[in-house]
Motif scaffolding. Structure first.
Motif, short mmCIF file in Angstrom:
data_model
loop_
_atom_site.label_atom_id
_atom_site.label_comp_id
_atom_site.label_asym_id
_atom_site.label_seq_id
_atom_site.Cartn_x
_atom_site.Cartn_y
_atom_site.Cartn_z
N LYS A 282 3.16 0.36 26.42
CA LYS A 282 4.50 0.92 26.50
C LYS A 282 5.46 0.13 25.62
N GLU A 283 6.58 0.80 25.29
CA GLU A 283 7.63 0.20 24.46
C GLU A 283 7.09 -0.29 23.12
N LEU A 284 6.30 0.56 22.48
CA LEU A 284 5.78 0.27 21.15
C LEU A 284 6.61 1.02 20.11
N CYS A 285 6.86 0.40 18.97
CA CYS A 285 7.60 1.04 17.88
C CYS A 285 6.77 0.98 16.60
N PHE A 286 6.88 2.04 15.78
CA PHE A 286 6.07 2.14 14.58
C PHE A 286 6.94 2.37 13.35
N ALA A 287 6.52 1.79 12.22
CA ALA A 287 7.21 1.94 10.94
C ALA A 287 6.17 1.81 9.83
N PRO A 288 6.51 2.20 8.59
CA PRO A 288 5.54 2.09 7.49
C PRO A 288 5.27 0.63 7.10
N TYR A 289 4.07 0.38 6.67
CA TYR A 289 3.65 -0.95 6.18
C TYR A 289 4.50 -1.34 4.97
N ASN A 290 5.05 -2.55 4.96
CA ASN A 290 5.93 -2.94 3.85
C ASN A 290 5.79 -4.41 3.45
N TRP A 291 4.62 -5.00 3.74
CA TRP A 291 4.37 -6.39 3.32
C TRP A 291 3.67 -6.38 1.97
N THR A 292 4.12 -7.19 1.05
CA THR A 292 3.49 -7.27 -0.26
C THR A 292 3.17 -8.72 -0.60
N TYR A 293 2.13 -8.92 -1.40
CA TYR A 293 1.76 -10.25 -1.88
C TYR A 293 0.95 -10.09 -3.15
N GLU A 294 0.81 -11.15 -3.89
CA GLU A 294 0.09 -11.11 -5.16
C GLU A 294 -1.39 -10.80 -4.94
N GLY A 295 -1.90 -9.84 -5.69
CA GLY A 295 -3.30 -9.46 -5.57
C GLY A 295 -3.57 -8.40 -4.51
N GLN A 296 -2.53 -7.86 -3.94
CA GLN A 296 -2.72 -6.88 -2.86
C GLN A 296 -3.39 -5.61 -3.34
N ASP A 297 -3.04 -5.15 -4.55
CA ASP A 297 -3.65 -3.92 -5.08
C ASP A 297 -5.18 -4.06 -5.17
N GLU A 298 -5.65 -5.22 -5.58
CA GLU A 298 -7.09 -5.45 -5.66
C GLU A 298 -7.72 -5.43 -4.27
N ASP A 299 -7.01 -5.94 -3.27
CA ASP A 299 -7.52 -5.92 -1.91
C ASP A 299 -7.63 -4.49 -1.36
N PHE A 300 -6.71 -3.64 -1.75
CA PHE A 300 -6.80 -2.23 -1.34
C PHE A 300 -8.06 -1.60 -1.94
N VAL A 301 -8.36 -1.94 -3.18
CA VAL A 301 -9.57 -1.40 -3.82
C VAL A 301 -10.81 -1.89 -3.09
N VAL A 302 -10.86 -3.18 -2.77
CA VAL A 302 -12.01 -3.75 -2.07
C VAL A 302 -12.19 -3.11 -0.69
N SER A 303 -11.08 -2.87 0.00
CA SER A 303 -11.15 -2.31 1.37
C SER A 303 -11.53 -0.83 1.38
N GLY A 304 -11.29 -0.14 0.26
CA GLY A 304 -11.57 1.29 0.21
C GLY A 304 -10.48 2.14 0.82
N ILE A 305 -9.32 1.56 1.10
CA ILE A 305 -8.21 2.30 1.70
C ILE A 305 -7.38 2.97 0.61
N ASP A 306 -7.08 4.24 0.81
CA ASP A 306 -6.28 5.02 -0.13
C ASP A 306 -4.80 4.68 0.06
N LYS A 307 -4.18 4.11 -0.95
CA LYS A 307 -2.76 3.73 -0.84
C LYS A 307 -1.84 4.93 -0.75
N GLU A 308 -2.31 6.09 -1.18
CA GLU A 308 -1.48 7.29 -1.17
C GLU A 308 -1.56 8.04 0.16
N ASN A 309 -2.44 7.62 1.04
CA ASN A 309 -2.63 8.33 2.31
C ASN A 309 -2.26 7.42 3.47
#
Length: 342
Positions: A282-309
């Motif tokens: 209960k009492e949970l709140c949700f918002a879009p992911y907004n943390w960034t750091y150097e090399g994050q784009d490469e980590d998205f590729v490794v994880s297989g997660i679609d950044k557009e979805n």
């Protein structure tokens, strides 16, 4: 003769007008018939599409129920067979059962997009029963001396008194997954793990109070339990994140699936490709992911997660089955309260 000629000309023009009028009326009739035919064909196509969709959903539901039941029976059989396993092999045997349970959890999570609410709830109840059976069998066949161990560790190593608060408030993550990689039993610390430590690894965060954790990289799975007033930042997780028995925390991560259980008064900044599932929370709140750091784009590729979805706003509450009425257990974080992380 001139009069007769003029009369004939008038008759000819009248005939031509009549012919033209008939042609126009004929064209109008033909056009209407064509429109009716096209509308009829379109309606037939629409009904066929609806029928095919209903059939597809029924087939998917039947497939899910059959597969889920079969895998559930296999896990139950393994639990019963645990008494026949040599004591030296019991730990690895139960690890295998736990992996089977996690696969079944993932199968249910992936199927929530088309399953009726009743089937989702029924599947969740079955998973909870299996989890309880695994815990009972583990406790019976592999007795733990965790209370004596904790007291001894406290005397020898001088653990901070605040850890008594942690142990009294929370239970371990269902006793089914304590990872070698991660952090446990810490208070007031700034904790970091980097890419070479966590990439493609299962990671656990257990019994932390007033801690900030930053995970740079793409771990395989994250298990979180017993956190109080913590801030957790993670790069893209290849599979799932499990959160249990947490309170007054902020979680910022990207993942394929998210499961939240027994957690209150916490904020989630998400990038998720399926639907988040909450239960007994209960009492949970949700918002879009907004943390960034150097090399994050490469980590998205490794994880297989679609950044557009990103389905950060698609939440299923297993404790709220009222169709058409929003769950009172969660909400979207007000724009004015959304923080920017770096």
């Amino acid at each position: 003769m001139c009069s007769s000629f003029l009369s004939a000309m008038k008759d000819q023009k009248s005939f031509e007008v009549i012919v033209q009028n008939c042609a126009a009326e004929k064209k109008e009739v033909v056009d209407k018939l064509v429109q009716r035919s096209e509308a009829r064909v379109a309606e037939m196509g629409r009904k066929k599409c609806e029928k095919d969709t209903r059939t597809s959903v029924y087939e998917q539901t039947d497939y899910f129920n059959g597969t889920f039941s079969q895998q559930k029976q296999q896990i139950e059989a393994k639990i019963l067979n645990a008494r026949n396993i040599d004591k030296g092999q019991l730990t690895s045997y139960f690890d295998e059962i736990v992996r089977d349970l996690q696969e079944l959890q993932k199968f249910l999570s992936d199927s929530t997009l088309f399953l009726p609410t009743y089937d989702i709830k029924k599947g969740q109840e079955s998973l909870k029963a299996l989890q309880d059976d695994i815990q009972a069998a583990q406790s019976d066949l592999i007795p733990k001396k965790k209370f004596a161990f904790k007291n001894k560790k406290k005397v020898q190593n001088g653990v901070k008194p605040a850890m008594e608060k942690v142990s009294s408030l929370v239970e371990p993550f269902s006793d089914v997954k304590i990872c070698k990689c991660g952090f446990k039993d810490m208070v007031g610390e700034n904790l970091v793990k980097f890419r070479d430590e966590i990439e493609k690894q299962d990671l656990g965060l257990h019994h932390l109070v007033d801690c900030t954790v930053k995970l740079y990289g793409a771990p395989s799975t994250i298990f979180i339990s017993g956190l109080r007033n913590c801030r957790i930042f993670a790069g893209p997780v290849s599979t799932s994140v499990f959160v249990e028995n947490c309170k007054d925390c902020t979680f910022v991560f990207a993942c394929q699936q998210l499961r939240i259980h027994g957690t209150d008064k916490s904020n989630f900044y998400l990038h998720i490709t399926s639907r988040a599932i909450i239960e007994d929370s209960k009492e949970l709140c949700f918002a879009p992911y907004n943390w960034t750091y150097e090399g994050q784009d490469e980590d998205f590729v490794v994880s297989g997660i679609d950044k557009e979805n990103n389905n950060w706003d698609s939440i299923d509450d297993f404790n709220w089955l009222v169709i058409g009425t929003p769950s009172p257990n969660w909400s979207f974080l007000d724009k004015g309260k959304i923080q920017k992380w770096s």
